[in-house]
Design an enzyme around this catalytic site. Sequence first.
Site, PDB file in Angstrom:
ATOM      1  N   LYS A  97      -1.147  70.660  18.082  1.00 11.88           N
ATOM      2  CA  LYS A  97      -0.876  70.908  16.686  1.00 11.88           C
ATOM      3  C   LYS A  97      -0.407  69.633  15.965  1.00 11.88           C
ATOM      4  O   LYS A  97      -0.511  69.522  14.749  1.00 11.88           O
ATOM      5  CB  LYS A  97       0.244  71.954  16.558  1.00 11.88           C
ATOM      6  CG  LYS A  97      -0.066  73.277  17.167  1.00 11.88           C
ATOM      7  CD  LYS A  97       1.156  74.195  16.994  1.00 11.88           C
ATOM      8  CE  LYS A  97       0.957  75.480  17.775  1.00 11.88           C
ATOM      9  NZ  LYS A  97       2.211  76.286  17.798  1.00 11.88           N
ATOM     10  N   GLY A  98       0.125  68.696  16.718  1.00 16.23           N
ATOM     11  CA  GLY A  98       0.832  67.564  16.126  1.00 16.23           C
ATOM     12  C   GLY A  98       0.045  66.735  15.130  1.00 16.23           C
ATOM     13  O   GLY A  98       0.618  66.168  14.211  1.00 16.23           O
ATOM     14  N   GLU A 153      -4.948  61.571  16.924  1.00 15.55           N
ATOM     15  CA  GLU A 153      -3.743  62.002  17.645  1.00 15.55           C
ATOM     16  C   GLU A 153      -2.500  61.676  16.825  1.00 15.55           C
ATOM     17  O   GLU A 153      -2.498  60.725  16.039  1.00 15.55           O
ATOM     18  CB  GLU A 153      -3.643  61.258  18.990  1.00 15.55           C
ATOM     19  CG  GLU A 153      -3.907  62.117  20.200  1.00 15.55           C
ATOM     20  CD  GLU A 153      -2.799  63.139  20.509  1.00 15.55           C
ATOM     21  OE1 GLU A 153      -2.106  63.606  19.577  1.00 15.55           O
ATOM     22  OE2 GLU A 153      -2.634  63.480  21.677  1.00 15.55           O
ATOM     23  N   ASP A 154      -1.455  62.454  17.040  1.00 21.35           N
ATOM     24  CA  ASP A 154      -0.198  62.184  16.352  1.00 21.35           C
ATOM     25  C   ASP A 154       0.531  60.992  16.962  1.00 21.35           C
ATOM     26  O   ASP A 154       0.918  60.060  16.271  1.00 21.35           O
ATOM     27  CB  ASP A 154       0.710  63.428  16.372  1.00 21.35           C
ATOM     28  CG  ASP A 154       0.852  64.051  17.765  1.00 21.35           C
ATOM     29  OD1 ASP A 154       0.253  63.535  18.726  1.00 21.35           O
ATOM     30  OD2 ASP A 154       1.568  65.072  17.890  1.00 21.35           O
ATOM     31  N   ASP A 157       2.552  58.485  23.808  1.00 20.47           N
ATOM     32  CA  ASP A 157       3.811  58.202  24.499  1.00 20.47           C
ATOM     33  C   ASP A 157       3.441  57.592  25.851  1.00 20.47           C
ATOM     34  O   ASP A 157       3.212  56.389  25.963  1.00 20.47           O
ATOM     35  CB  ASP A 157       4.586  59.520  24.614  1.00 20.47           C
ATOM     36  CG  ASP A 157       5.984  59.349  25.168  1.00 20.47           C
ATOM     37  OD1 ASP A 157       6.292  58.264  25.682  1.00 20.47           O
ATOM     38  OD2 ASP A 157       6.777  60.297  25.095  1.00 20.47           O
ATOM     39  N   LYS A 185       4.254  54.564  21.005  1.00 20.21           N
ATOM     40  CA  LYS A 185       5.563  54.104  21.485  1.00 20.21           C
ATOM     41  C   LYS A 185       5.396  52.834  22.306  1.00 20.21           C
ATOM     42  O   LYS A 185       4.484  52.736  23.122  1.00 20.21           O
ATOM     43  CB  LYS A 185       6.235  55.184  22.321  1.00 20.21           C
ATOM     44  CG  LYS A 185       6.717  56.350  21.483  1.00 20.21           C
ATOM     45  CD  LYS A 185       7.532  57.317  22.278  1.00 20.21           C
ATOM     46  CE  LYS A 185       7.803  58.552  21.459  1.00 20.21           C
ATOM     47  NZ  LYS A 185       8.452  59.617  22.211  1.00 20.21           N
ATOM     48  N   PHE A 206      12.454  59.874  20.576  1.00 16.60           N
ATOM     49  CA  PHE A 206      11.783  61.116  20.215  1.00 16.60           C
ATOM     50  C   PHE A 206      11.802  61.259  18.696  1.00 16.60           C
ATOM     51  O   PHE A 206      12.853  61.150  18.064  1.00 16.60           O
ATOM     52  CB  PHE A 206      12.486  62.306  20.878  1.00 16.60           C
ATOM     53  CG  PHE A 206      11.673  63.561  20.815  1.00 16.60           C
ATOM     54  CD1 PHE A 206      10.627  63.774  21.702  1.00 16.60           C
ATOM     55  CD2 PHE A 206      11.940  64.529  19.861  1.00 16.60           C
ATOM     56  CE1 PHE A 206       9.855  64.921  21.635  1.00 16.60           C
ATOM     57  CE2 PHE A 206      11.175  65.681  19.784  1.00 16.60           C
ATOM     58  CZ  PHE A 206      10.140  65.881  20.682  1.00 16.60           C
ATOM     59  N   VAL A 207      10.643  61.460  18.108  1.00 15.66           N
ATOM     60  CA  VAL A 207      10.562  61.563  16.644  1.00 15.66           C
ATOM     61  C   VAL A 207      10.000  62.924  16.231  1.00 15.66           C
ATOM     62  O   VAL A 207       9.251  63.552  16.982  1.00 15.66           O
ATOM     63  CB  VAL A 207       9.680  60.427  16.045  1.00 15.66           C
ATOM     64  CG1 VAL A 207      10.352  59.091  16.193  1.00 15.66           C
ATOM     65  CG2 VAL A 207       8.291  60.397  16.684  1.00 15.66           C
ATOM     66  N   ASP A 213       6.840  68.022  16.263  1.00 11.45           N
ATOM     67  CA  ASP A 213       7.830  69.101  16.329  1.00 11.45           C
ATOM     68  C   ASP A 213       8.994  68.793  17.252  1.00 11.45           C
ATOM     69  O   ASP A 213       8.938  67.878  18.078  1.00 11.45           O
ATOM     70  CB  ASP A 213       7.164  70.376  16.852  1.00 11.45           C
ATOM     71  CG  ASP A 213       6.867  70.275  18.360  1.00 11.45           C
ATOM     72  OD1 ASP A 213       6.310  69.248  18.785  1.00 11.45           O
ATOM     73  OD2 ASP A 213       7.239  71.207  19.099  1.00 11.45           O
ATOM     74  N   ARG A 219       7.847  70.380  11.941  1.00 13.19           N
ATOM     75  CA  ARG A 219       6.539  69.746  11.712  1.00 13.19           C
ATOM     76  C   ARG A 219       6.326  69.465  10.221  1.00 13.19           C
ATOM     77  O   ARG A 219       5.543  68.610   9.848  1.00 13.19           O
ATOM     78  CB  ARG A 219       5.412  70.654  12.208  1.00 13.19           C
ATOM     79  CG  ARG A 219       5.387  70.837  13.724  1.00 13.19           C
ATOM     80  CD  ARG A 219       4.097  71.543  14.119  1.00 13.19           C
ATOM     81  NE  ARG A 219       4.149  72.043  15.492  1.00 13.19           N
ATOM     82  CZ  ARG A 219       3.869  71.325  16.570  1.00 13.19           C
ATOM     83  NH1 ARG A 219       3.519  70.059  16.437  1.00 13.19           N
ATOM     84  NH2 ARG A 219       3.929  71.847  17.762  1.00 13.19           N
TER      85      ARG A 219
HETATM   86  P1  5GP Z   1       1.830  61.513  26.213  1.00 12.72           P
HETATM   87  O1  5GP Z   1       0.863  62.308  27.040  1.00 12.72           O
HETATM   88  O2  5GP Z   1       1.212  60.315  25.551  1.00 12.72           O
HETATM   89  O3  5GP Z   1       3.080  61.156  26.988  1.00 12.72           O
HETATM   90  O4  5GP Z   1       2.377  62.484  25.084  1.00 12.72           O
HETATM   91  C1  5GP Z   1       1.576  62.862  24.014  1.00 12.72           C
HETATM   92  C2  5GP Z   1       2.031  64.126  23.381  1.00 12.72           C
HETATM   93  O5  5GP Z   1       3.422  64.381  23.617  1.00 12.72           O
HETATM   94  C3  5GP Z   1       1.893  64.018  21.871  1.00 12.72           C
HETATM   95  O6  5GP Z   1       0.620  64.451  21.446  1.00 12.72           O
HETATM   96  C4  5GP Z   1       3.014  64.896  21.374  1.00 12.72           C
HETATM   97  O7  5GP Z   1       2.566  66.229  21.302  1.00 12.72           O
HETATM   98  C5  5GP Z   1       4.081  64.769  22.443  1.00 12.72           C
HETATM   99  N1  5GP Z   1       5.064  63.736  22.092  1.00 12.72           N
HETATM  100  C6  5GP Z   1       5.182  62.520  22.649  1.00 12.72           C
HETATM  101  N2  5GP Z   1       6.193  61.829  22.071  1.00 12.72           N
HETATM  102  C7  5GP Z   1       6.717  62.650  21.125  1.00 12.72           C
HETATM  103  C8  5GP Z   1       7.782  62.508  20.173  1.00 12.72           C
HETATM  104  O8  5GP Z   1       8.478  61.498  20.060  1.00 12.72           O
HETATM  105  N3  5GP Z   1       7.994  63.574  19.352  1.00 12.72           N
HETATM  106  C9  5GP Z   1       7.285  64.722  19.416  1.00 12.72           C
HETATM  107  N4  5GP Z   1       7.592  65.692  18.571  1.00 12.72           N
HETATM  108  N5  5GP Z   1       6.267  64.883  20.292  1.00 12.72           N
HETATM  109  C10 5GP Z   1       5.982  63.854  21.126  1.00 12.72           C
END
Ligand code: 5GP
Length: 221
Positions: A97-98, A153-154, A157, A185, A206-207, A213, A219
């Site tokens: 959803k992000g 993508e939002d 991380d 990040k 964490f944002v 969310d 959101r």
């Molecule tokens: P990754 O697989 O890159 O570690 O994480 C990606 C997903 O984790 C993002 O699409 C998001 O949904 C969630 N996520 C990662 N970092 C954050 C953050 O700082 N805040 C929020 N709300 N979601 C995050």
Amino acid sequence: MRADMRPERDSRPPRQDRQPYGEQRGRGRYGEGQERPRYGEQQNGAFDRNGRGERRFQRPESTVDAATALRERVAELGAQITADYAGKDLLLVCVLKGAFAVMADLSRYIRLPLDIDFMAVASYGASTKSSGVVRIIKDLDSDLSGRHVLLVEDIVDSGLTLQYLLKNLRGRRPASLEICALLRKTGIESVPLDVRYTGFEIPPEFVVGYGLDFAEKFRNL
Ligand code: 5GP
């Protein structure tokens, strides 16, 4: 407002404590000993540039600063994508959803006859850390074969979610597959990912807001 209610112009006593612009010390954003960034290095308080000329998010002083910086950056990305995909059959894929907020704004800054599709994913494991094991909750309606696909993508991380998605979508034989991530990040261990369009680099915190969310809330910030 009635004319007789208006404060008279220049009726206030002159401010003795004001110094000419540029001579103020220890006030506002840049205090004593702090160097004011050169023009172009920082605008509206919410981003500057790293050594490679890429934008890096600064903690904004207000939500207005953040909103302005987001809008300007998304507009820039839209213009860049418009130029890069001119004459191509572009399909934007929003990862729910992000990414819903950035997708809605970005798609309107891309001046091309594009298509839009959505997929929803969830990662197994702890709620604030990606485990890399991704479950597709809603798959795409479109056939990707021969299409130029841009995954929106939002936030990146660890990169594990995108790594999984790229592998999955590559198997559907698109003509090209690229990533546009609003936030990335830095300073964390992440899988190597070729993110073609990045909005901002941010510190590993964490944002929330603009689609992101905390326990499904915020959101809309
Ligand atoms: P990754 O697989 O890159 O570690 O994480 C990606 C997903 O984790 C993002 O699409 C998001 O949904 C969630 N996520 C990662 N970092 C954050 C953050 O700082 N805040 C929020 N709300 N979601 C995050």
